[in-house]
Design a protein around this motif. Structure first.
Motif, PDB file in Angstrom:
ATOM      1  N   CYS A 168      -8.664   3.805  -3.434  1.00  0.00           N
ATOM      2  CA  CYS A 168      -9.555   3.346  -2.360  1.00  0.00           C
ATOM      3  C   CYS A 168      -8.999   3.754  -1.004  1.00  0.00           C
ATOM      4  N   ARG A 169      -9.899   4.140  -0.125  1.00  0.00           N
ATOM      5  CA  ARG A 169      -9.563   4.550   1.237  1.00  0.00           C
ATOM      6  C   ARG A 169     -10.580   3.954   2.203  1.00  0.00           C
ATOM      7  N   MET A 229      -3.180   4.246  -5.864  1.00  0.00           N
ATOM      8  CA  MET A 229      -4.362   3.670  -5.216  1.00  0.00           C
ATOM      9  C   MET A 229      -5.372   4.755  -4.848  1.00  0.00           C
ATOM     10  N   GLY A 244      -7.805  -5.059  -3.537  1.00  0.00           N
ATOM     11  CA  GLY A 244      -7.297  -3.818  -4.103  1.00  0.00           C
ATOM     12  C   GLY A 244      -5.830  -3.814  -4.457  1.00  0.00           C
ATOM     13  N   CYS A 246     -14.364   2.810   1.607  1.00  0.00           N
ATOM     14  CA  CYS A 246     -14.616   2.226   0.290  1.00  0.00           C
ATOM     15  C   CYS A 246     -14.902   0.754   0.535  1.00  0.00           C
ATOM     16  N   GLU A 267       0.835  -1.204   0.000  1.00  0.00           N
ATOM     17  CA  GLU A 267       0.000   0.000   0.000  1.00  0.00           C
ATOM     18  C   GLU A 267       0.868   1.252   0.000  1.00  0.00           C
ATOM     19  N   ASN A 278      -9.429   0.491  -7.833  1.00  0.00           N
ATOM     20  CA  ASN A 278      -8.370   1.042  -6.996  1.00  0.00           C
ATOM     21  C   ASN A 278      -7.235   1.632  -7.830  1.00  0.00           C
ATOM     22  N   CYS A 335      -7.089  -4.399  -8.989  1.00  0.00           N
ATOM     23  CA  CYS A 335      -8.444  -3.872  -8.928  1.00  0.00           C
ATOM     24  C   CYS A 335      -8.542  -2.606  -9.774  1.00  0.00           C
TER      25      CYS A 335
END
Length: 189
Positions: A34-35, A32, A97, A38, A25, A129, A126
């Motif tokens: 998404c957080r 990326m 993700g 999400c 990450e 993402n 993903c």
């Protein structure tokens, strides 16, 4: 092996994959989107019996009453689009993700797996993402050494699951390959 050792080993696998996921990450943070909150990937899933049993035990031990606020097709653990049991989430949820490495499997017309001479590894990611990554750009972005090798993680999980099925606690699950996650909550309804 006794159940406590198996559960302990399972938790070690989850901790190990979480450490690797956190590293990835950070490495891919600029790509990326998404957080927290999400939950697009948080859908109805099924789990191996060991995963299901371990999660059910965590839910049972929880001091807070659990009330499902489930949308059709979404994960039974979601509450306000956030996982209610995040520290205890299964392996698949820890890898959502991220770029994942899989050994591609081929099947014949009868549905039997065909063995290939050379392993065919594939990286998946993903699209929700990694919105700027495409088939054309993925080799520039994802280093094959910096992806989650799902063959490795799934093999560790499958081995522990087989050990679990040999225990007294695992005996009721021997005929089940996978169990829908939402079945955990039937006893709380």
């Amino acid at each position: 092996m006794d159940i406590q050792k198996i559960i302990g080993s399972y938790r070690e696998v989850l901790e190990d994959v979480s450490l690797e996921a956190n590293r990835l990450e950070k490495q891919y943070e600029e790509y990326m989107v998404c957080r927290k909150g999400c939950s697009d990937c948080c859908t109805d899933i099924s789990l191996l019996p060991l995963e299901w049993y371990a999660l059910r035990e965590r839910v049972r031990a929880s001091k807070e009453p659990f009330i499902q606020e489930r949308q059709p097709g979404s994960c039974a653990l979601l509450k306000d689009r956030i996982c209610s049991f995040y520290p205890s989430r299964p392996l698949i949820c820890r890898t959502h993700g991220l770029p994942l490495l899989y050994l591609a499997e081929e099947y014949d017309k009868q549905g039997d797996q065909v063995e290939s001479e050379e392993p065919d590894w594939q990286i998946s990611w993903c699209d929700l993402n990694f919105t700027t990554v495409s088939e054309e750009t993925m080799e520039e972005i994802f280093d094959p050494e910096d992806v989650l090798n799902m063959e490795e993680w799934n093999t560790r999980l499958k081995t522990l699951n087989l050990d679990f099925l040999e225990t007294r606690e695992g005996a009721p699950f021997r005929e089940k390959r996978r169990i829908p996650l939402q079945e955990i909550f039937k006893e709380f309804s």
